[in-house]
Design a protein around this motif. Structure first.
Motif, PDB file in Angstrom:
ATOM      1  N   THR A  82       0.811  -1.261  -0.035  1.00 23.79           N
ATOM      2  CA  THR A  82       0.138  -0.052  -0.020  1.00 23.79           C
ATOM      3  C   THR A  82       1.118   1.333  -0.179  1.00 23.79           C
ATOM      4  O   THR A  82       1.594   1.320   0.766  1.00 23.79           O
ATOM      5  CB  THR A  82      -1.011   0.248   0.985  1.00 23.79           C
ATOM      6  N   LEU A  91       0.929   5.471  -0.090  1.00 26.22           N
ATOM      7  CA  LEU A  91       0.469   6.565   0.292  1.00 26.22           C
ATOM      8  C   LEU A  91       1.017   7.852  -0.237  1.00 26.22           C
ATOM      9  O   LEU A  91       2.127   8.090  -0.142  1.00 26.22           O
ATOM     10  CB  LEU A  91       0.110   6.698   1.853  1.00 26.22           C
ATOM     11  N   GLU A 131      -3.582   4.609  -1.596  1.00 26.81           N
ATOM     12  CA  GLU A 131      -4.602   5.540  -0.915  1.00 26.81           C
ATOM     13  C   GLU A 131      -4.152   6.818  -0.441  1.00 26.81           C
ATOM     14  O   GLU A 131      -2.808   7.168  -0.519  1.00 26.81           O
ATOM     15  CB  GLU A 131      -4.715   4.620   0.510  1.00 26.81           C
ATOM     16  N   SER A 167      -2.952  10.154   1.421  1.00 27.56           N
ATOM     17  CA  SER A 167      -2.342  10.115   2.560  1.00 27.56           C
ATOM     18  C   SER A 167      -2.820  11.024   3.610  1.00 27.56           C
ATOM     19  O   SER A 167      -3.071  12.138   3.454  1.00 27.56           O
ATOM     20  CB  SER A 167      -0.794  10.494   2.406  1.00 27.56           C
ATOM     21  N   SER A 168      -3.279  10.448   4.705  1.00 31.75           N
ATOM     22  CA  SER A 168      -3.949  11.466   5.801  1.00 31.75           C
ATOM     23  C   SER A 168      -3.690  10.626   6.895  1.00 31.75           C
ATOM     24  O   SER A 168      -3.628   9.236   7.223  1.00 31.75           O
ATOM     25  CB  SER A 168      -5.547  11.569   5.600  1.00 31.75           C
ATOM     26  N   ASN A 201      -5.887   7.598   7.812  1.00 31.44           N
ATOM     27  CA  ASN A 201      -5.811   6.462   6.707  1.00 31.44           C
ATOM     28  C   ASN A 201      -4.297   5.635   7.525  1.00 31.44           C
ATOM     29  O   ASN A 201      -4.168   4.531   7.442  1.00 31.44           O
ATOM     30  CB  ASN A 201      -5.228   6.912   5.375  1.00 31.44           C
ATOM     31  N   LYS A 222      -5.229   3.698  10.539  1.00 29.81           N
ATOM     32  CA  LYS A 222      -5.744   2.671   9.943  1.00 29.81           C
ATOM     33  C   LYS A 222      -4.737   1.480   9.566  1.00 29.81           C
ATOM     34  O   LYS A 222      -4.933   0.277  10.042  1.00 29.81           O
ATOM     35  CB  LYS A 222      -6.797   2.953   9.008  1.00 29.81           C
ATOM     36  N   LEU A 223      -3.955   1.771   8.737  1.00 28.22           N
ATOM     37  CA  LEU A 223      -3.121   0.918   8.001  1.00 28.22           C
ATOM     38  C   LEU A 223      -1.840   0.389   8.843  1.00 28.22           C
ATOM     39  O   LEU A 223      -1.389  -0.750   8.493  1.00 28.22           O
ATOM     40  CB  LEU A 223      -2.426   1.338   6.685  1.00 28.22           C
TER      41      LEU A 223
END
Length: 366
Positions: A195, A197, A218, A220-221, A224, A227-228
């Motif tokens: 994954t 970001l 995904e 990038s925040s 996130n 979560k990851l």
């Protein structure tokens, strides 16, 4: 011009600022090159190789600095070198000033001309002298991460590629720049689920177009990232702000959300790191553990593969070295705007904005 190539003395730094081929080109342009004895040995280049290219071998680092108009290095000068640098001397190397106020103040005091590889910027906005080392570091991040995921190294005990009947490891890459792309490519090649970001949608679309289907993107925040990190085995920090300190995308409290044995490889360590708990390590002692999370934060990762790194670096720095030697730094920077962006400190004055921002100093005057 007299160009000096000293031996790198930073811990476990095996690269050298110039190959014999680079020396040959300078000699061909009627310049004098002094190389410190043994400077290239760990990269596979020996004194006789430099002599055959036309260089003069000097015994000590002090002699190289004392006799040279321009110093061509790989890593930033360390404390033992500060007093060797002379007023008006060009020092062309990786500096990463934003991560070291002590180095910045020392170079200001020296009144030298500090041109940083990492802020030379071409018309497309890319960093041509940083790119090859970022390519090396991005690829190495997966090699090292895979090693430290092994249980004897206190990792989770995960094989990145998995085996039939066992899911592959999961790699989270922060940043879709050169480091991130190369890390994702290597991890994907091993069969890991990746994954990546970024906040730049153009970069994420590029990744989506060129990478295989087991590399997903995904935005990038903080949400996130939080979560990851709970589900990924290896996290690679590849975030870069040109000439400035990297942002802390992973904070100390986030470590407790990771599974024990998760590995972080923070390639952004040269710019202060993109993980709050990052502290620079060496190849001699590369890792440490905080909250059961393994941190690999070697500040000169490409130094572990010095032959590849030295040749790759000279390929891109040599045209700029020749311009500086042929024309002098003022004329070269006036004519080449890419090179001019490499100017960080000139005659005791900071001329690169990212440095003043890093230390909350007064801004650079236009």
């Amino acid at each position: 011009m007299i160009v000096g190539v000293p031996k790198e003395i930073k811990n476990n730094e095996s690269r050298v600022g110039m190959t014999p081929a680079g020396v040959f080109e300078l000699i061909k342009n009627d310049h004098t090159v002094y190389v410190q004895s043994g400077a290239g040995e760990k990269s596979g280049f020996f004194n006789q190789d430099y002599q055959q290219a036309g260089a003069t071998i000097l015994d000590t680092i002090g002699q190289v600095y004392a006799l040279s108009d321009m110093i061509v290095k790989v890593k930033e000068p360390i404390a033992e070198e500060y007093d060797l640098i002379q007023k008006g001397q060009i020092v062309f190397t990786y500096f990463h000033f934003a991560s070291s106020e002590a180095l910045t103040k020392a170079m200001i005091a020296s009144k030298s001309i500090c041109i940083a590889y990492e802020t030379v910027e071409d018309k497309e906005g890319t960093l041509p002298l940083l790119t090859p080392m970022s390519e090396v570091a991005g690829r190495m991040a997966i090699q090292q991460g895979a090693k430290y995921l092994e249980k004897p190294a206190k990792g989770r005990g995960v094989l990145l590629g998995g085996v039939p009947g066992v899911a592959p490891g999961r790699v989270l890459v922060l940043g879709a720049g050169t480091v991130g792309i190369q890390a994702a490519k290597m991890a994907a090649g091993l069969g890991a689920h990746v994954t990546i970001l970024d906040i730049n949608m153009k970069r994420l679309r590029y990744v989506n177009d060129v990478m295989p289907s087991h590399v997903v993107t995904e935005f990038s925040s903080e949400f996130n990232i939080r979560k990851l990190i709970k589900t990924h085995d290896l996290i690679v920090g590849g975030v870069l702000l040109k000439g400035a300190k990297a942002p802390n995308l992973i904070t100390r409290d986030m470590l407790k959300e990771m599974r024990p044995g998760t590995v972080i490889v923070d390639v952004a360590v040269d710019q202060g790191g993109c993980v709050e708990t990052t502290k620079a390590t060496t190849h001699e002692d590369p890792v440490y553990i905080i909250d059961d999370v393994v941190h690999y934060c070697v500040a000169n990762m490409p130094g572990a593969v010095p032959y590849t790194s030295t040749v790759a670096l000279t390929n891109v720095t040599l045209p700029y070295v020749l311009k500086l030697a042929n024309m002098g730094w003022r004329s070269a920077c006036n004519l080449d705007k890419s090179l001019a962006k490499g100017l960080n400190i000139v005659d005791g004055e900071v001329v690169y904005e990212g440095i003043t921002e890093a230390f909350n100093w007064e801004p650079v005057l236009a």
